[in-house]
Design a protein around this motif. Structure first.
Motif, short mmCIF file in Angstrom:
data_model
loop_
_atom_site.label_atom_id
_atom_site.label_comp_id
_atom_site.label_asym_id
_atom_site.label_seq_id
_atom_site.Cartn_x
_atom_site.Cartn_y
_atom_site.Cartn_z
N MET A 1 -52.49 122.65 106.27
CA MET A 1 -51.21 122.01 106.78
C MET A 1 -50.19 121.97 105.60
SD MET A 1 -51.10 117.86 107.32
CE MET A 1 -50.26 117.41 105.68
N ARG A 2 -48.89 122.29 105.97
CA ARG A 2 -47.92 122.50 105.08
C ARG A 2 -47.27 121.10 104.96
NH1 ARG A 2 -43.82 126.85 104.39
NH2 ARG A 2 -42.19 125.97 103.74
N ASP A 3 -47.41 120.84 103.47
CA ASP A 3 -47.02 119.43 103.20
C ASP A 3 -46.01 119.90 101.78
OD1 ASP A 3 -46.84 116.84 103.00
OD2 ASP A 3 -49.01 116.68 102.64
N TYR A 4 -45.47 118.63 101.39
CA TYR A 4 -44.55 118.73 100.42
C TYR A 4 -44.69 117.76 99.30
CZ TYR A 4 -39.78 118.77 98.17
OH TYR A 4 -38.74 118.89 97.22
N ARG A 5 -45.62 118.21 98.12
CA ARG A 5 -46.34 117.41 97.20
C ARG A 5 -45.95 118.02 95.86
NH1 ARG A 5 -49.20 113.09 99.31
NH2 ARG A 5 -50.12 113.63 101.21
N ASN A 6 -46.22 116.98 94.93
CA ASN A 6 -46.24 117.31 93.59
C ASN A 6 -47.58 117.60 93.13
OD1 ASN A 6 -47.65 115.01 92.77
ND2 ASN A 6 -45.12 113.62 92.70
N ALA A 7 -47.65 118.07 91.88
CA ALA A 7 -48.93 118.53 91.69
C ALA A 7 -49.87 117.40 91.21
CB ALA A 7 -48.90 119.29 90.23
N ASN A 8 -49.59 116.31 90.67
CA ASN A 8 -50.34 114.85 90.70
C ASN A 8 -51.04 114.37 91.90
OD1 ASN A 8 -50.22 114.49 87.96
ND2 ASN A 8 -48.77 112.97 88.13
N HIS B 1 -44.54 115.94 88.39
CA HIS B 1 -43.53 115.03 89.25
C HIS B 1 -42.49 116.13 90.06
CE1 HIS B 1 -45.19 111.88 86.69
NE2 HIS B 1 -44.59 111.21 87.12
N THR B 2 -43.01 117.03 90.47
CA THR B 2 -42.02 117.92 90.96
C THR B 2 -42.63 118.21 92.44
OG1 THR B 2 -41.14 118.99 89.09
CG2 THR B 2 -41.03 120.03 91.01
N ARG C 1 -36.66 113.66 96.86
CA ARG C 1 -37.77 114.01 97.73
C ARG C 1 -37.69 114.23 99.05
NH1 ARG C 1 -43.85 112.20 96.37
NH2 ARG C 1 -44.98 113.46 97.60
N LEU C 2 -36.93 113.01 99.60
CA LEU C 2 -36.61 113.24 101.05
C LEU C 2 -35.92 114.63 101.41
CD1 LEU C 2 -37.22 111.13 103.19
CD2 LEU C 2 -34.99 110.20 102.74
N LEU C 3 -34.80 114.80 100.86
CA LEU C 3 -34.32 115.85 101.11
C LEU C 3 -34.94 116.98 101.10
CD1 LEU C 3 -31.31 117.07 101.87
CD2 LEU C 3 -30.89 117.25 99.28
N LEU D 1 -37.62 121.96 95.87
CA LEU D 1 -38.27 121.41 94.73
C LEU D 1 -37.49 120.19 94.42
CD1 LEU D 1 -38.56 124.09 91.80
CD2 LEU D 1 -40.40 123.44 93.09
N SER D 2 -38.20 119.21 94.17
CA SER D 2 -37.50 117.86 93.75
C SER D 2 -38.13 117.24 92.66
CB SER D 2 -37.50 116.94 94.92
OG SER D 2 -38.63 116.73 95.63
N PHE D 3 -37.34 116.45 91.76
CA PHE D 3 -38.11 116.20 90.41
C PHE D 3 -37.00 115.15 89.93
CE2 PHE D 3 -35.54 118.81 87.95
CZ PHE D 3 -35.32 120.10 88.61
#
Ligand SMILES: Cc1ncc(C[n+]2csc(CCOP(=O)(O)OP(=O)(O)O)c2C)c(N)n1
Ligand SMILES: Cc1ncc(C[n+]2csc(CCOP(=O)(O)OP(=O)(O)O)c2C)c(N)n1
Ligand code: SF4
Ligand code: SF4
Ligand code: SF4
Ligand code: SF4
Ligand code: SF4
Ligand code: SF4
Ligand SMILES: [Mg+2]
Ligand SMILES: [Mg+2]
Lengths: 378, 187, 90, 276, 378, 276, 90, 187
Positions: free
Chosen positions: A1-8, A172-173, B19-21, B34-36
């Motif tokens: 599944m394509r998701d949008y996450r940070n490394a944590n 946090h990215t 992040r939302l964007l 990328l968002s941070f």
């Protein structure tokens, strides 16, 4: 599944997918979100695990140790001061050969105080007997955490693994992350079946005392396990690649090193930025390349010799300093190249301590500096 | 590649906006982002920043953003800090949430938009929580992501009930943004 | 360079964080000092028989206003102190 | 000491604490009582983060930062060093949050208490690890929702009662130990004065509400610190010469009133339908 | 005064002679006798110091830190697990630039448990920013502890020092020790006059937090202090020699390296035994020599290049293992020799872990092995 | 359980403990009560040194050795791991000496007690660090001479009272905490049985005299463990459901009688001329 | 090689440490088991109505003899059990 | 260089004996010595070893002693361990404290001495504390250090009162040793 996450979050997802059974961890910036997310997973019923709310990191690893000798798959995570505070337990876990997997969210060490990233925390633990894998992206954090269990629990390795990821820059990215399906992970990672566990039917002493007659052979076996780990890390990465389509180069991953005169050696997230620079410089006709060390332990000396042997200049970017010497990776790269007939010049660059940003311009400057040492240029 | 810098205060949800964007573009438009955050501990009320990078190919530059294409400011009082416009590239966009026109911003060669998002948020959400709406406005103005994508991301990140309300605000803001499009003041 | 730095050393006035500003209605104040006692920032100055507010580090938490037994303090939106077109904060 | 007798001078000012931070108020008042001849020893926590991160250094007294598990041990060393250097007049004030006191700092504190040196240890209790974003500590009250004790299917927030640190400390038989609340400043100040005069280690644990951590509007800090006492959620106790004294609450309030003002307890009220 | 003492006692004597003001330490085998002896000195009124009876090693170093920032001269001692348990404080003390002197009585680390000597404990701390000096005899333990205060407290060094001595082999072995007179020591070592100490008249934050803008420069200054320490260690050793007639070679001490084809690199007490072997082999006509590293940090790279550059084979005896690589000293020696036009072959030997005895025969075997690599022999 | 009902089987035998070691007797009896389905978690101390140093491994039950500060944390992990593996039937017995309990192991113990898991923690108290040769611990009694609190000019042995660990533990509000003595085996065994049945953490601190450490002939071990109680130097206390119960001593003895048998107290008697 | 070793594993009989040997005067013994209870080494065997001593691991501490309410045990110099010219210990 | 191995039990003072001999030579005869225990924790009653090296030049070999020139056994019961004679070099000395002749020690090519030092110690000290006396006997038999040197070392290491008593025992033992000199049994 394509998701949008940070490394944590990616690591926490890996913990869930790996069906970890016992987690013991203590909060610390910038690792905390991992622990919080795991606590959330358990509260939401997504993960069936025991979460031990320990009062310190020393206890976190001790609790993992206890759970591991009971036969459970365990996880912990920490950072910086937390890693330092559990240091006694680091040697203990590796010496005991318990397959703990730990995420280390890299952050500089006090004093002075910083909460930002560098590799001083984990690199300073290079002598503790842990396998250390440094990741470049959130995706790799997730995938490596999964691979880590296969590596750590391998019958001839049985050595704990640190998955090291840069604080903030990765932790946090958010970025695109492909989340593997549970069934796929299950087929990649079977349940942990320890050969030794606490069992009143077969009473044993875990980590006994030993005299000079026996002790050295156990230490030797730790070193042999690390040798074995070289193979296993590569094989597991291959197998993972075959299943999931993503490979990370095993111990060390070259990028555009063919014919490169100057090669930059990196660890962790700065590799991404460096790729950008390498591409641009290549486009501009400079023969530059990049070697990312994914494993710091076991140290990929062989790979380094093979890949860097042909370069004229090697620039090592250290996000740590072994005070009174130089960057730790620089020393070890030199040692790895020692004795080659044609020796590249090795230049050390200590950058990015305590969260100091490493921009494309910084990397380009390093390359320019390196190229100026290349005989062709002189 | 597009680089956006968000300015707000601890507690206003700038990090969530960034992040939302990113999520809207990455998950709902198959693009990359990328968002941070600004990499620090944020105390409530303290000025904070966050960042988003958008692109059509995987984004590899992980260094800080020094020359954003766009700056979004959540709150007019932040202008006092004097650093909101730092590095904004020539031709970039400066989007400010304010109930009135501030005078004399030292902006040059950029497009300036002011929207009273707080009023909008108050109206829809009953609270001055502007972050989702700010994303909406920006999307509307720039078209960098679609309204649908923003909606998708909002529903991913908020529990259902909150998501609905927030999308209401964001959609309204999005439409407002579309209206404003091309109506920015050149500075 | 030894990491020992003289203190205090303040680079920013945290009054800039404020979104609500405490405003004294001096006539209501009896100088009881309750606000002075409870202000986390030490932003209230004792004055003979009354108090004044130093906005440099007042974050606008509202404790003073809430705790004032005589309701002599009111919290007012900070933005309202910016003239149309913006203006100095404090 | 009456209010008017308190020093005008501020010894902590301009910190990066959140608006309405109870902890910084507690420290402000403590330093007013202890005065300028004081050295603060502190440790990672909100306090260190908001007062001693360059370029914002907010103390007017010397401050020695030490690692998280080390506060009281460094205090011991400082006391010994000052004594050795003939500067016993300098008061040593160790300050740690609840996490740095009841969890990771407990052992060092126990050791220092046992050694019997003269110092004051101030635990400002915001009932969680706030500097890292609000995870449970040993001092988190039963039922509170935190980042590591979230509410969810079958999870109802913190499932262990609050560690009774004051009793633990008192069991060390030190000359003076007390709990206080910034909602009762006169009581708090009196206790600080007693601590100053104690012939050995003195310990004060002061309740310091935290707006973001507890989930409430910043102006309620003092109100909640008072309500906690009135609702029986925080005792104003004193242990002196082996005996306990607990302040009677003259105007008790129902605990729900206390809970109702804080997000961390919201689920407790929902459970029973928000009644009563 | 000619006396007969073991190294633990010798260190305790040095503490007395150095007029240390605050001691905080925790017992651990084989260090304990140091602490006991200091407690005894205080009880007998021979030493006017505060002894803080801490409840752990982390607290021992924290207490030393507290006393040091108050302006006192401090001492602690530990070993193995104790060193590991204070690890967080190690980085802290060096980062804070407090001139603590600590005796580390070397012992292997658990698991498995051992109480016997190897260098894993201190070598694993090579990245903590401490100066590390390894001694060969009880006499040198005493003398180096005295020198250590001069080094640590030097205004441009201000870096803590570990005096590392082998457990049992030195700590529990009596031998002839010349005890310096108090007046002589006083003239060599003046009282500690810190530039920074806790003072309400000049309030300051000790070890503040710092952002990425400032933090790196403080780390750089730690590295510069180590560079300065190179000079200072040598100068102090010289000055000590002039006063007391005993010199230890500064950072690194060659023994019969003139014209040596094969040189053995050692740390610590095994050097003594190795001298015996070198003499015998030399007598037998073998061109062998010995290089003892007295300092591991700062690392004597320059000295190594100068002394070993002419050898054909260098054998490095490591009493530690950086698992997943090799002995730590071996790596660093190679790196130091890297880039020399004529590169000696470097061979690593890990020996003597967990108290494994290293006999003359063992060392001779190493030399034979090394000589077999010497081109002249092949 | 009467003596005859105790298991015949020995679960620790052939250790390298000194002749007359009180600690090994305490452990022997504890394992007799707990039985074979027990795992011992222990830490550097005489116990680890004498029972689990290869080639002399003296336990008949599994034993997990852990670092000195870690006993109770490893216990927590083991309890969780066994539960997760469906083997809750295995009893987890943490054992540490006084040093490993009241000093360096205190923090981990406090954490484990707070978490409320089911385990028994046995502190065998020989009142000093014996494995390292007899240095003072927090549990060393006032006046005792040890290797780090020697007697000398102006130095009179340990100058701080014994840490009241039982009270500290009880302040954690655990279901069961008790002190015992190997001089009162029936009492000790009864307490072990209660600990087994406690629904959460149970703590027992048992006095175990040590011939070389205290300086007496090895046959006096049990005698001294009894005399300590009779001379008021060791209370047989129990904390259960929030209440204390202390065994009355029926035949009190003068403390000098207790001191007189031990080298560590010899100077106390000399001081007052050996009288009384 | 994983440092997990089966237990028990006894390489030496610690009875060899013994310098005094407990000797039972069986006729005095009433089998009260006090000695059995207190023996740190578990070296006393219960026998119906009486006890016997297993010398393999008895270190000769003397506790049994001291605690026996009937003085049925005596501690005897171990050397006296070596015949002239030495002999087996146990 | 001479190498001596001492056998005793925890509590009998073997380590002190090893040191005493070394100190006598090093401090009172200007020679050199090393002494060390068997590197372990010694429990009371357990068999323990200690070692002394004596030489005329500084002693550099710090490895273990495998082939001692002399073995000293504090207690006849230790013979049961079966390792007291291990490695004793040809021509070496085996000195045993025993009240009677043990039979059948597998000694070959060494000189054997038996002395009842316990009886001597009991007589002089009132206790069977043999360690100083054992050093005395050894010195007397071998002449490796003088009686005066032993005396000096004893007075350094013991508080005055104890030192006197111990020197009494050691001196008696020394004289006994001198008598025995050359009277050892060749084995
Ligand atoms: C050894 C170690 N572990 C973890 C941390 C991370 N950490 C810093 S502050 C903090 C929480 C502090 O909590 P508390 O003491 O209650 O103070 P508060 O932040 O609530 O003011 C934590 C976990 C650290 N600095 N060091
Ligand atoms: C971190 C650490 N510090 C110190 C030691 C050394 N050490 C081992 S056992 C011991 C004393 C144990 O004392 P106690 O717990 O009372 O047990 P006892 O030896 O008296 O039975 C010490 C100090 C260690 N192993 N680990
Ligand atoms: S609003 Fe808060 S900070 Fe400002 S003066 Fe009032 S109490 Fe102080
Ligand atoms: S609390 Fe109110 S009445 Fe009292 S001094 Fe302050 S403003 Fe005046
Ligand atoms: S989080 Fe809470 S404790 Fe921390 S600064 Fe903010 S209000 Fe204070
Ligand atoms: S020293 Fe004491 S506690 Fe340790 S084994 Fe000997 S008698 Fe037992
Ligand atoms: S204590 Fe005495 S009487 Fe009782 S069983 Fe033992 S030997 Fe027999
Ligand atoms: S002498 Fe001691 S070890 Fe032997 S049987 Fe009696 S009590 Fe047991
Ligand atoms: Mg807190
Ligand atoms: Mg003890």
């Amino acid at each position: 599944m394509r998701d949008y996450r940070n490394a944590n979050e990616a690591v926490a997802l890996a913990v869930r997918l790996a069906r970890v059974e016992v987690v013991a961890a203590y909060p610390i910036t910038p690792q905390t979100a991992i622990v919080e997310e795991i606590a959330g997973q358990i509260a939401r019923g997504e993960l069936d695990a025991e979460y031990i709310r320990v009062e310190s990191e020393h206890s976190a690893l001790a609790a993992c140790y206890g759970a591991a000798v009971a036969g459970a798959r365990v996880f912990t995570a920490t950072s910086s001061q937390g890693l330092a505070y559990m240091y006694e337990m680091l040697h203990y876990a590796s010496g005991s050969r318990v397959p703990v997997v730990m995420a280390v969210v890299n952050r500089g060490l006090a004093a002075p105080w910083t909460i930002w990233t560098d590799h001083q925390d984990s690199v300073s633990c290079r002598d503790t007997g842990w396998i250390q894998l440094y990741v470049e992206t959130a995706q790799e954090a997730l995938d490596t955490a999964l691979q880590a269990y296969r590596i750590a629990e391998h019958g001839e390795v049985l050595t704990p693994v640190m998955v090291c990821l840069d604080g903030f820059v990765l932790s946090h990215t958010e970025e695109v992350v492909e989340i593997p399906r549970q069934e796929e992970v299950d087929s990649f990672l079977p349940p942990y079946r320890p050969a030794y566990y606490v069992d009143p039917e077969r009473p044993a002493v875990f980590a006994p005392g030993m005299g000079p007659d026996l002790y050295p052979s156990y230490k030797r076996s730790q070193q042999l396990a690390m040798e074995k780990a070289r193979e296993v890390i590569k094989a597991v990465d291959e197998e993972f690649g075959a299943l999931f389509g993503r490979r990370y180069g095993g111990l060390a991953e070259p990028y555009r090193c063919e014919g490169a005169k100057a090669v930059l050696v990196t660890l962790g997230s700065v590799t991404s930025t460096a790729r950008e620079v390498v591409d641009r410089l290549r486009q501009q006709g400079h023969a530059v390349g990049l070697l990312r060390l994914r494993a710091l332990r076991p140290f990929p000396a062989q790979e380094i010799r093979e890949i860097l042997g042909g370069a004229e200049v090697v620039a090592v970017l250290d996000r740590n300093c072994s005070f009174g010497l130089e960057g730790a990776v620089c020393t070890e790269v030199k040692a790895a190249l020692y004795g080659l007939a044609r020796q590249p010049q090795v230049l050390g660059f200590i950058r990015g301590l305590g969260g100091q940003d490493i921009s494309q311009a910084d990397i380009e400057e390093i390359f320019q500096h390196a190229l100026s040492f290349s005989p062709g240029r002189r | 590649m597009l680089q956006i810098r968000w300015h707000g205060r601890g507690g206003q949800g700038v990090v969530a906006a960034a992040r939302l964007l990113g999520r809207a573009a990455a998950v709902y438009e198959g693009r990359y982002a990328l968002s941070f955050p600004s990499f620090g501990t944020e105390r409530r009320g303290a000025p904070v920043k966050a960042f988003t990078r958008l692109g059509d190919r995987p984004i590899r530059d992980r260094s800080q953003i020094y020359t954003p294409d766009c700056v979004v400011v959540f709150d007019v009082t932040l202008l006092e800090g004097g650093d909101t416009w730092q590095g904004l590239r020539h031709g970039g966009i400066f989007l400010l949430n304010a109930p009135f026109e501030p005078h004399s911003l030292p902006l040059q060669g950029v497009t300036f938009y002011r929207v009273d998002v707080t009023a909008l948020a108050r109206e829809v959400l009953g609270q001055p929580l502007v972050n989702t709406a700010m994303v909406g406005v920006l999307a509307g103005i720039t078209g960098w992501v679609s309204g649908e994508a923003v909606k998708g991301a909002i529903f991913d990140l908020f529990p259902a009930r909150l998501a609905e309300k927030n999308w209401l605000a964001a959609e309204k803001a999005y439409l407002l943004g579309q209206e404003l499009r091309e109506k920015g003041r050149r500075a | 360079m030894i990491p020992v730095l003289p203190t205090p050393h303040l680079s920013s006035r945290t009054g800039a964080w404020r979104m609500l500003r405490p405003v004294l209605e001096a006539e209501k104040c009896n100088g009881c000092l309750v606000c002075w006692l409870f202000c986390p920032e030490g932003s209230i100055r004792r004055e003979n028989g009354s108090v004044s507010i130093d906005l440099d580090y007042c974050k606008g938490c509202g404790i003073c206003a809430r705790e004032c037994p005589r309701r002599a303090l009111r919290m007012v939106e900070e933005a309202s102190f910016m003239g149309e077109g913006g203006g100095k904060l404090a | 000491m009456r209010i008017e007798e308190l020093r005008e001078e501020e010894f902590v000012c301009g910190s990066f604490a959140c608006a309405g931070c109870g902890a910084i108020l507690a420290v402000r008042l403590a330093l007013k009582v202890l005065g300028p001849e004081t050295v603060v020893v502190t440790t990672p926590s909100c306090l260190l983060g908001v007062t001693t991160f360059y370029p914002q250094l907010a103390f007017k007294v010397p401050c020695v930062n030490v690692p998280f598990p080390a506060t009281a041990a460094a205090v011991s060393g400082l006391v010994a060093g000052l004594r050795r250097k003939g500067r016993e007049n300098v008061r040593v004030l160790g300050i740690a949050g609840d996490g740095g006191t009841v969890d990771i700092g407990l052992q060092a504190l126990s050791g220092a208490l046992e050694r019997g040196d003269r110092f004051i240890f101030l635990c400002y209790d915001n009932e969680a690890y706030m500097n890292t974003g609000g995870q449970r500590s040993g001092s988190t009250p039963l039922g509170a929702s935190t980042a590591t004790t979230p509410v969810g299917r079958g999870a109802k927030g913190e499932d262990r009662p609050k560690k009774d640190m004051l009793r633990i400390v008192a069991a060390h038989n030190i000359p003076y130990a007390a709990s206080a609340s910034i909602g009762y400043p006169a009581d708090y100040i009196r206790k600080l004065e007693k601590a100053v005069k104690a012939g050995g280690p003195a310990y004060i644990q002061v309740l310091t509400p935290c707006p973001p951590g507890w989930g409430y509007r910043s102006d309620l800090t003092v109100h909640l610190a008072r309500l906690a006492v009135q609702a029986g959620q925080w005792a104003l106790a004193e242990y002196e010469e082996g005996a306990w004294r607990v302040k009677e609450v003259s105007n008790p309030r129902p605990v729900r009133e206390y809970w109702a003002l804080q997000k961390r307890f919201a689920h407790l009220l929902q459970e029973s339908g928000g009644e009563g």
